[in-house]
Design a protein around this motif. Structure first.
Motif, PDB file in Angstrom:
ATOM      1  N   ARG A 196       0.903  -1.257  -0.059  1.00 60.40           N
ATOM      2  CA  ARG A 196      -0.055  -0.429   0.402  1.00 60.40           C
ATOM      3  C   ARG A 196       1.057   1.150  -0.213  1.00 60.40           C
ATOM      4  NH1 ARG A 196      -5.101   0.027   4.114  1.00 60.40           N
ATOM      5  NH2 ARG A 196      -5.312  -1.990   2.895  1.00 60.40           N
ATOM      6  N   LEU A 197       1.805   1.101   0.693  1.00 61.87           N
ATOM      7  CA  LEU A 197       2.942   2.741   0.723  1.00 61.87           C
ATOM      8  C   LEU A 197       3.299   2.924  -0.190  1.00 61.87           C
ATOM      9  CD1 LEU A 197       4.969   1.588   4.300  1.00 61.87           C
ATOM     10  CD2 LEU A 197       2.851   3.949   3.567  1.00 61.87           C
ATOM     11  N   LYS A 198       4.071   1.968  -1.653  1.00 61.80           N
ATOM     12  CA  LYS A 198       4.597   2.037  -2.384  1.00 61.80           C
ATOM     13  C   LYS A 198       3.473   2.752  -3.814  1.00 61.80           C
ATOM     14  CE  LYS A 198       5.350  -2.903  -3.080  1.00 61.80           C
ATOM     15  NZ  LYS A 198       6.290  -3.769  -4.072  1.00 61.80           N
ATOM     16  N   THR A 199       2.226   2.380  -3.744  1.00 56.23           N
ATOM     17  CA  THR A 199       1.495   2.849  -4.102  1.00 56.23           C
ATOM     18  C   THR A 199       1.136   4.554  -3.930  1.00 56.23           C
ATOM     19  OG1 THR A 199      -0.852   2.873  -2.920  1.00 56.23           O
ATOM     20  CG2 THR A 199       0.035   1.102  -4.487  1.00 56.23           C
ATOM     21  N   LEU A 200       1.590   5.097  -2.851  1.00 56.95           N
ATOM     22  CA  LEU A 200       1.332   6.247  -2.431  1.00 56.95           C
ATOM     23  C   LEU A 200       3.054   7.133  -2.754  1.00 56.95           C
ATOM     24  CD1 LEU A 200       0.160   5.483   1.378  1.00 56.95           C
ATOM     25  CD2 LEU A 200      -1.241   6.387  -0.815  1.00 56.95           C
ATOM     26  N   LEU A 201       4.054   6.899  -2.944  1.00 61.03           N
ATOM     27  CA  LEU A 201       5.081   7.157  -3.863  1.00 61.03           C
ATOM     28  C   LEU A 201       5.398   8.106  -4.691  1.00 61.03           C
ATOM     29  CD1 LEU A 201       7.824   4.398  -2.964  1.00 61.03           C
ATOM     30  CD2 LEU A 201       6.759   6.335  -1.682  1.00 61.03           C
ATOM     31  N   ARG A 202       5.110   9.407  -4.307  1.00 62.51           N
ATOM     32  CA  ARG A 202       5.710  10.227  -5.917  1.00 62.51           C
ATOM     33  C   ARG A 202       6.730   9.558  -6.560  1.00 62.51           C
ATOM     34  NH1 ARG A 202       7.465  15.575  -3.657  1.00 62.51           N
ATOM     35  NH2 ARG A 202       8.894  14.013  -3.167  1.00 62.51           N
ATOM     36  N   GLN A 203       6.740   9.867  -7.392  1.00 62.98           N
ATOM     37  CA  GLN A 203       7.744   9.644  -8.704  1.00 62.98           C
ATOM     38  C   GLN A 203       9.064  10.057  -7.972  1.00 62.98           C
ATOM     39  OE1 GLN A 203       7.146  11.491 -12.558  1.00 62.98           O
ATOM     40  NE2 GLN A 203       8.808   9.535 -13.059  1.00 62.98           N
ATOM     41  N   GLY A 204       9.998   9.085  -7.746  1.00 64.46           N
ATOM     42  CA  GLY A 204      11.299   9.044  -7.864  1.00 64.46           C
ATOM     43  C   GLY A 204      12.001   9.128  -6.429  1.00 64.46           C
ATOM     44  N   ASP A 205      10.783   8.725  -5.214  1.00 66.95           N
ATOM     45  CA  ASP A 205      10.962   8.734  -3.916  1.00 66.95           C
ATOM     46  C   ASP A 205      11.160   7.371  -3.613  1.00 66.95           C
ATOM     47  OD1 ASP A 205      10.542  11.374  -3.421  1.00 66.95           O
ATOM     48  OD2 ASP A 205       8.205  11.355  -2.759  1.00 66.95           O
ATOM     49  N   LEU A 206      12.042   6.902  -2.393  1.00 66.58           N
ATOM     50  CA  LEU A 206      12.483   5.942  -2.544  1.00 66.58           C
ATOM     51  C   LEU A 206      11.762   5.087  -1.728  1.00 66.58           C
ATOM     52  CD1 LEU A 206      14.425   3.185  -2.750  1.00 66.58           C
ATOM     53  CD2 LEU A 206      16.070   4.584  -1.228  1.00 66.58           C
ATOM     54  N   LEU A 207      11.028   3.536  -1.321  1.00 70.18           N
ATOM     55  CA  LEU A 207      10.845   2.769  -0.016  1.00 70.18           C
ATOM     56  C   LEU A 207      11.438   2.084   0.213  1.00 70.18           C
ATOM     57  CD1 LEU A 207       8.179   2.538   2.104  1.00 70.18           C
ATOM     58  CD2 LEU A 207       7.143   0.950   0.187  1.00 70.18           C
ATOM     59  N   VAL A 208      11.488   1.659   1.541  1.00 73.32           N
ATOM     60  CA  VAL A 208      12.870   0.730   1.984  1.00 73.32           C
ATOM     61  C   VAL A 208      12.176   0.211   3.492  1.00 73.32           C
ATOM     62  CG1 VAL A 208      14.649   0.286   3.535  1.00 73.32           C
ATOM     63  CG2 VAL A 208      14.924   2.142   1.725  1.00 73.32           C
ATOM     64  N   ARG A 209      12.514  -1.535   3.037  1.00 75.44           N
ATOM     65  CA  ARG A 209      12.161  -1.736   4.771  1.00 75.44           C
ATOM     66  C   ARG A 209      13.310  -1.822   5.772  1.00 75.44           C
ATOM     67  NH1 ARG A 209      10.473  -8.224   7.205  1.00 75.44           N
ATOM     68  NH2 ARG A 209       9.982  -6.991   8.786  1.00 75.44           N
ATOM     69  N   TRP A 210      13.003  -1.388   6.877  1.00 77.59           N
ATOM     70  CA  TRP A 210      14.356  -0.662   8.089  1.00 77.59           C
ATOM     71  C   TRP A 210      14.152  -2.101   8.317  1.00 77.59           C
ATOM     72  CZ3 TRP A 210      17.896   1.748   8.320  1.00 77.59           C
ATOM     73  CH2 TRP A 210      19.029   2.216   9.609  1.00 77.59           C
ATOM     74  N   GLY A 211      13.506  -3.116   8.930  1.00 81.27           N
ATOM     75  CA  GLY A 211      13.332  -3.503   9.800  1.00 81.27           C
ATOM     76  C   GLY A 211      12.427  -4.189  10.682  1.00 81.27           C
TER      77      GLY A 211
END
Length: 708
Positions: A341-356
């Motif tokens: 769900r978070l991936k669908t909210l990203l703006r173009q060029g932004d990065l999503l990471v699972r920190w842990g």
């Protein structure tokens, strides 16, 4: 003339390489000196293997079969491996590698007497034996992409074992080498192609320096050659194949020798390993190692060092409760769903990471103002409040987000990450389901929180915890009919610390388990002490944490406390919050029924603040419903609150439940609740929470003491 094929077995043992030209006869192999081919190793059998010549009818040629052990059927100790697979019998093909032991092996080659410079075409005899060369022939009918890495110069002293082995293997007989070898002069004329090169790259003689393997080679090589720099490497990618070239310049005859290895599988394996190193296996998202490297490179490449970007840390509130109550499988499904769900909210060029764990990080680029960060965070918080369905379970979650901004909050990557993490924890402390920016004193606050946690761990040992009791008053008689246990912490140096500060910390750290057990035992002992003073028994309510309920040994531990203190369970009331019933209602009902079977009373605390519908009350084995103070605070001024409270009272009475209103502060509130039919109230209007000795005095004063 028709080319002649030679069958050559190249043996490598601890004493070096030897070439054996195989004739149409039988060969025995082993460490015994009686063998025709002696394997000079103590790890092989005395008679380890046998090679038989097999004549091909009508072809005036033969094949060779290798057999494990002797012709009489005696097998070797280790067996033989052909190209990595164990075989008892095998027809040898060109390029086959035979492993006798970990220090002894052999390579079987079919070598033609074809002249190296007779137009370098494969002979008809080679063509009829293509299968014996394996699957190494490279088709260049279609050349899509070609990429060549830069030539890397290597000093003699820095040569790796791999490069030394590549250069020295079959140095005296390059025609026996299973890897392609090309020799050319500095003008670009090809001087020699070994049989492996002829077979794998038959078009190289026509293409010359235009062949992808040789493109730009001399252009790169010439400026780098020095008296001490004769060794070079580079990688050439042709379509989906990757080749490593080890280049040896021999200045005495100005010849360039190129050793070629197909490293495609190695590169694919490295790519898989690299992906696994930098990505989370559960969600497929980049991991914290990727984030750190990404940020370092991103900051280095920033042309404008004042260009702002944000690091956001997102944490799922109370995720441990979901994991503990529903199991890690459901927890993993939730984490993956949150990531999706978070991936669908990203703006173009932004990065999503699972920190842990249950933490995610977001890199938001091109931040013109802090308002954009606030908008991003609030969008994520709102989106994640929409329920998730994981394996049939409907899960409601909230999230806490913290953010730091480059370069406002720091220019160091580690500091930016740390600051965002601290801001996220501040959002959790401030009530969860919220967002916080980093502020400069947060590091000091984090230190104070760590100090508080350490002090809380020692509170039980130092006997700093104390139980207070808030009376519950019957609105009909005006007498105290029950008590609720409230915990207080009096630190020797910090003084009195309110429960709102240390109870959430105890739940986050798991200390609530030990503290909860202490409260139960201490409460039972206090009730027994009052009884011994001549006071009649009175209902005492103790709040339970969800973590206590999730302990597998909670029921036997509770029974042990009751047995050891000899406390009558009918006078113990366990209070659970409505939120505890959010998931696995059926399992919770089973547990509540077990409490009832023990004789314990049950109440729902803080009712009206959770997620459940009123209708679910009829299925719960409870005795009391406690209306949360948020509905009582303005009840004498707010008609909606009055209507809600009236409905709760009527519903509870229809279910034979006792109703207690919490947080009653004024005469007006008390009178209104009496008129609505509320059974009991607790709050400062009558009594605040008091220590045990004051409760004893109150009970005696209302004349309920038994005659002594």
């Amino acid at each position: 003339m028709k080319d002649i094929l030679h069958h050559v077995l190249t043996v490598e043992d601890p004493k070096g390489f030897r070439n054996f030209l195989l004739q149409n006869m039988t060969y025995s192999l082993g460490r015994s000196l009686d063998n025709l081919i002696v394997l000079r190793s103590n790890l092989v059998s005395r008679q380890h293997a046998t090679i038989l010549a097999v004549n091909i009818p009508n072809r005036n040629s033969c094949l060779f079969r290798i057999i494990d052990g002797t012709l009489e059927g005696t097998r070797s100790t280790n067996g033989i491996l052909i190209n990595g697979k164990k075989r008892f019998s095998h027809i040898l093909s060109h390029g086959d590698e035979i492993l006798f032991s970990k220090d002894t092996k052999a390579v079987y080659q079919i070598i033609s007497s074809l002249s190296p410079r007779s137009k370098n075409k494969v002979s008809p005899n080679h063509a009829t034996n293509e299968d014996s060369f394996g699957e190494n022939k490279q088709s260049l009918d279609f050349i899509g992409t070609i990429r060549c890495s830069n030539l890397l110069s290597i000093a003699d002293s820095d040569l790796s074992t791999h490069i030394r082995d590549t250069i020295n293997q079959f140095v005296s007989s390059p025609e026996l080498n299973p890897q392609p070898i090309i020799e050319l002069n500095l003008v670009g004329k090809i001087l020699y192609l070994n049989p492996a090169a002829l077979y794998q790259f038959p078009e190289i003689d026509d293409m010359q320096l235009n062949h992808p393997l040789l493109q730009n080679l001399l252009t790169q090589l010439t400026p780098l050659v020095t008296p001490v720099r004769n060794f070079f490497t580079r990688e050439v990618e042709i379509n989906s194949k990757v080749f490593e070239e080890v280049i040896h310049f021999m200045p005495w005859n100005e010849v360039v020798r190129v050793h070629i290895s197909d490293i495609t599988k190695q590169k694919q394996a490295e790519a898989i390993i690299s992906y696994q190193m930098y990505h989370d296996s559960l969600t497929g998202l980049p991991n914290r190692k990727y984030l750190h490297q990404y940020l370092v490179e991103f900051v280095e490449k920033l042309e404008d060092k004042n260009q702002k970007f944000a690091v956001l840390f997102l944490d799922i509130d109370r995720f441990k409760l979901i994991n503990d109550s529903l199991g890690h499988v459901i927890g993993d499904l939730l984490l993956k769903a949150v990531g999706d769900r978070l991936k669908t909210l990203l703006r173009q060029g932004d990065l999503l990471v699972r920190w842990g764990g249950d933490e995610f990080a977001i890199i938001a680029k091109a931040i013109a103002s802090p308002d954009i960060v606030v908008q991003i965070a609030e969008t994520m918080i709102q989106s994640l409040t929409v329920p998730f369905t994981c394996s049939g379970h409907e899960l409601h979650i909230t999230t806490s987000i913290g953010a730091s901004i480059y370069p406002d909050h720091n220019t160091d990557v580690e500091a930016l990450i740390r600051n965002a993490d601290m801001a996220m924890y501040r959002a959790k402390v401030d009530g969860r389901n919220s967002f916080q920016f980093y502020i400069p004193n947060m590091q000091e606050q984090s230190f104070q929180r760590l100090l508080m946690e350490n002090n809380l761990r020692r509170a039980l040992e130092n006997e700093e915890l104390e139980t207070y009791y808030q009376p519950q008053v019957d609105l009909t008689t005006g007498k105290i009919v029950g008590l609720e246990v409230l915990l207080r912490w009096k630190h020797v140096a910090l003084g009195s610390i309110p429960p709102s500060k240390f109870i959430p910390l105890a739940e986050e750290t798991g200390l609530i388990i030990a503290i909860g057990a202490w409260v139960l035992r201490h409460t039972c002992l206090q009730a027994i002490a009052w009884k011994s003073m001549g006071l009649p028994p009175i209902q005492i309510g103790v709040n339970l944490s969800i973590m206590q309920l999730q302990q597998k040994d909670f029921l036997p531990s509770l029974q042990q406390i009751l047995d050891e203190t000899n406390f009558d369970p009918h006078y113990l009331e366990l209070e659970i919050t409505e939120g505890i019933m959010m998931d696995n209602v059926e399992e919770k009902i089973v547990l509540l029924n077990q409490f009832r079977q023990m004789g314990i009373q049950l109440s729902i605390d803080d009712f009206g603040t959770g997620y459940s519908a009123l209708s679910y009350l009829k299925n719960l084995p409870i005795d009391t419903l406690k209306i949360d103070r948020t509905f009582i605070e303005y009840i004498d001024h707010n008609e909606q609150d009055q209507a809600i409270v009236a409905s709760l009272i009527n519903l509870s009475h229809s279910l034979n439940l006792v109703v207690i209103a919490e947080g009653v502060e004024t005469q007006e509130q008390a009178e209104l609740l009496r008129s609505l039919g509320c059974d009991r109230i607790q709050g400062h209007f009558f009594y605040k929470a008091l220590p045990a000795e004051d409760i004893e005095s109150l009970l005696r004063a209302q004349a309920i003491t038994k005659p002594s």
